[in-house]
Enzyme design. Structure first.
Site, PDB file in Angstrom:
ATOM      1  N   ASP A  79     104.242  68.971  95.569  1.00 55.29           N
ATOM      2  CA  ASP A  79     105.711  69.011  95.472  1.00 55.29           C
ATOM      3  C   ASP A  79     106.318  68.074  96.526  1.00 55.29           C
ATOM      4  O   ASP A  79     105.859  68.016  97.663  1.00 55.29           O
ATOM      5  CB  ASP A  79     106.197  70.451  95.720  1.00 55.29           C
ATOM      6  CG  ASP A  79     107.629  70.655  95.261  1.00 55.29           C
ATOM      7  OD1 ASP A  79     107.831  71.412  94.296  1.00 55.29           O
ATOM      8  OD2 ASP A  79     108.547  70.052  95.869  1.00 55.29           O
ATOM      9  N   HIS A  90     106.586  74.513  84.616  1.00 59.09           N
ATOM     10  CA  HIS A  90     105.642  74.267  85.711  1.00 59.09           C
ATOM     11  C   HIS A  90     105.429  75.527  86.516  1.00 59.09           C
ATOM     12  O   HIS A  90     106.313  76.379  86.590  1.00 59.09           O
ATOM     13  CB  HIS A  90     106.149  73.146  86.630  1.00 59.09           C
ATOM     14  CG  HIS A  90     107.549  73.360  87.108  1.00 59.09           C
ATOM     15  ND1 HIS A  90     108.643  73.114  86.315  1.00 59.09           N
ATOM     16  CD2 HIS A  90     108.030  73.833  88.276  1.00 59.09           C
ATOM     17  CE1 HIS A  90     109.743  73.410  86.982  1.00 59.09           C
ATOM     18  NE2 HIS A  90     109.399  73.862  88.180  1.00 59.09           N
ATOM     19  N   PHE A  91     104.256  75.611  87.102  1.00 64.25           N
ATOM     20  CA  PHE A  91     103.955  76.680  88.049  1.00 64.25           C
ATOM     21  C   PHE A  91     103.906  76.086  89.442  1.00 64.25           C
ATOM     22  O   PHE A  91     103.357  74.997  89.647  1.00 64.25           O
ATOM     23  CB  PHE A  91     102.611  77.335  87.711  1.00 64.25           C
ATOM     24  CG  PHE A  91     102.727  78.316  86.576  1.00 64.25           C
ATOM     25  CD1 PHE A  91     102.901  79.671  86.818  1.00 64.25           C
ATOM     26  CD2 PHE A  91     102.678  77.871  85.259  1.00 64.25           C
ATOM     27  CE1 PHE A  91     103.030  80.569  85.768  1.00 64.25           C
ATOM     28  CE2 PHE A  91     102.805  78.769  84.207  1.00 64.25           C
ATOM     29  CZ  PHE A  91     102.984  80.110  84.462  1.00 64.25           C
TER      30      PHE A  91
END
Ligand code: 5GP
Length: 146
Positions: free
Chosen positions: A37, A107-108
């Site tokens: 991320d 998304h996870f």
């Protein structure tokens, strides 16, 4: 964006999949991609997406795509544990803007947690941007454990 709507072909994760914007990749197979991320909630905060599903949220997700993504979530979570030795691992997924979703390609999140650190998910996509060189070094460390 609400729970209903059309998939945006130009959403940021679609652009990552097309190679049109960069991402620090951790793992990929035929069906899924895991990457770090850009505004991490903790060291090692990773995201896992389907390469082919155009589901914006879990309500739309094909069971097959969901199973593929969850397999990669588990694989990457195990590698993060090996690489970073966290005390816990937070796995999260948000559906709709009112639940905190900001990118509308399902998304996870995999967020390593350490004792004494924050537990909750702070406001998404509003934290500090990670240093790219640090993310690349971290990715090498995680990939070594895949
Ligand atoms: P959501 O709020 O939709 O559950 O999570 C979206 C996540 O994507 C946020 O944690 C945000 O930091 C991350 N993100 C947004 N844009 C980018 C990008 O261009 N690259 C990467 N690697 N992550 C992104």
């Amino acid at each position: 964006m609400s729970l209903d709507g059309d998939y945006d072909q130009a959403n940021v994760f679609a652009l990552i999949l097309k190679g049109q914007i960069p991402a620090v990749r951790l793992y990929e197979d035929e069906h899924t991609l895991a990457f770090l991320d850009i505004q991490p909630q903790s060291k090692g905060h990773s995201l896992v997406i389907s390469k082919w599903s155009q589901a914006r949220n879990i309500l739309e997700m094909e069971d097959e795509a969901l199973a593929q993504v969850m397999g990669t979530v588990k694989k990457v979570a195990r590698a993060l544990r090996q690489a970073l030795n966290p005390d816990g691992i937070h796995i999260a997924q948000f559906n709709g803007a009112h639940a905190g979703q900001t990118v509308f390609h399902l998304h996870f999140h995999i967020v390593p947690r350490w004792a004494g650190g924050p537990l909750g998910f702070s406001a998404h996509a509003q934290g500090a941007f990670a240093d790219q060189a640090e993310l690349k070094a971290l990715a090498e460390q995680v990939r070594a454990n895949l």
